[in-house]
Design a protein around this motif. Structure first.
Motif, short mmCIF file in Angstrom:
data_model
loop_
_atom_site.label_atom_id
_atom_site.label_comp_id
_atom_site.label_asym_id
_atom_site.label_seq_id
_atom_site.Cartn_x
_atom_site.Cartn_y
_atom_site.Cartn_z
N TYR A 195 0.81 -1.21 0.00
CA TYR A 195 0.00 0.00 0.00
C TYR A 195 0.84 1.27 0.00
O TYR A 195 0.40 2.33 -0.42
CB TYR A 195 -0.94 0.01 1.21
CG TYR A 195 -0.23 0.34 2.50
CD1 TYR A 195 -0.23 1.63 2.99
CD2 TYR A 195 0.47 -0.63 3.20
CE1 TYR A 195 0.45 1.95 4.17
CE2 TYR A 195 1.15 -0.33 4.35
CZ TYR A 195 1.13 0.96 4.84
OH TYR A 195 1.81 1.27 5.99
N HIS A 196 2.06 1.16 0.45
CA HIS A 196 2.95 2.33 0.54
C HIS A 196 3.81 2.48 -0.70
O HIS A 196 4.62 3.39 -0.82
CB HIS A 196 3.84 2.20 1.77
CG HIS A 196 3.96 3.44 2.57
ND1 HIS A 196 3.95 4.70 2.03
CD2 HIS A 196 4.12 3.61 3.90
CE1 HIS A 196 4.10 5.60 2.99
NE2 HIS A 196 4.18 4.96 4.12
N GLY A 197 3.66 1.55 -1.64
CA GLY A 197 4.45 1.57 -2.86
C GLY A 197 5.81 0.94 -2.73
O GLY A 197 6.63 1.03 -3.65
N HIS A 198 6.08 0.29 -1.60
CA HIS A 198 7.36 -0.39 -1.44
C HIS A 198 7.40 -1.61 -2.34
O HIS A 198 6.53 -2.48 -2.24
CB HIS A 198 7.57 -0.83 0.02
CG HIS A 198 7.64 0.29 0.97
ND1 HIS A 198 6.95 0.29 2.16
CD2 HIS A 198 8.30 1.47 0.93
CE1 HIS A 198 7.19 1.41 2.82
NE2 HIS A 198 8.01 2.16 2.08
N PRO A 199 8.40 -1.70 -3.22
CA PRO A 199 8.49 -2.84 -4.13
C PRO A 199 9.31 -3.99 -3.55
O PRO A 199 10.31 -3.78 -2.88
CB PRO A 199 9.19 -2.25 -5.36
CG PRO A 199 10.08 -1.18 -4.78
CD PRO A 199 9.35 -0.64 -3.57
#
Length: 132
Positions: free
Chosen positions: A8-12
């Motif tokens: 959800y935080h965009g951490h890949p």
């Protein structure tokens, strides 16, 4: 081609194989979100190009899985009796996923993520309904 799971935080998170995809999925769906629940949106695909979106709430054991290239949703014969609320992103916050789209349990959603990582194709084994 490397596939990535984004939280959800965009951490890949790089997904080296289906087992890694299952492990990362499990790790993410157990995390408590800023709203105090565990419902969140995950995306999977090549870097910067997600093709699979998973809205999942492990506490409700429900998920909505969307194939982004044609905006279709995975369905199974088991109908949900309620929608779910997920934390989509830090920018968007909470979103309601309607009952009509919440057609899977968490284990099935996990399996679809693993299958996509194995094949780089839209997962089979479920019906896909295109949404306008």
């Amino acid at each position: 081609m490397t596939l990535w799971l984004c939280d959800y935080h965009g951490h890949p998170y790089a997904l080296s194989d289906p087992e890694e995809a299952g492990r990362r999925f499990d790790e993410q769906v157990r995390a408590v979100m800023p709203h105090g629940g565990r419902g969140q949106t995950l995306t999977v695909g090549p870097a910067g190009q997600p093709v699979l979106r998973v809205d999942v709430d492990i506490d409700a054991d429900r998920a909505a899985v969307r194939w982004l290239p044609d905006n279709s949703y995975a369905t199974t014969p088991e109908a949900a009796d309620t929608g779910i609320t997920v934390y989509e992103s830090a920018d968007v916050g909470l979103v309601e996923i309607p009952t009509a789209l919440v057609g899977l349990d968490t284990a099935t959603a996990r399996g679809l993520v693993m299958e996509y990582v194995a094949t780089a194709q839209r997962p089979a084994g479920v019906s896909w309904i295109r949404q306008a």
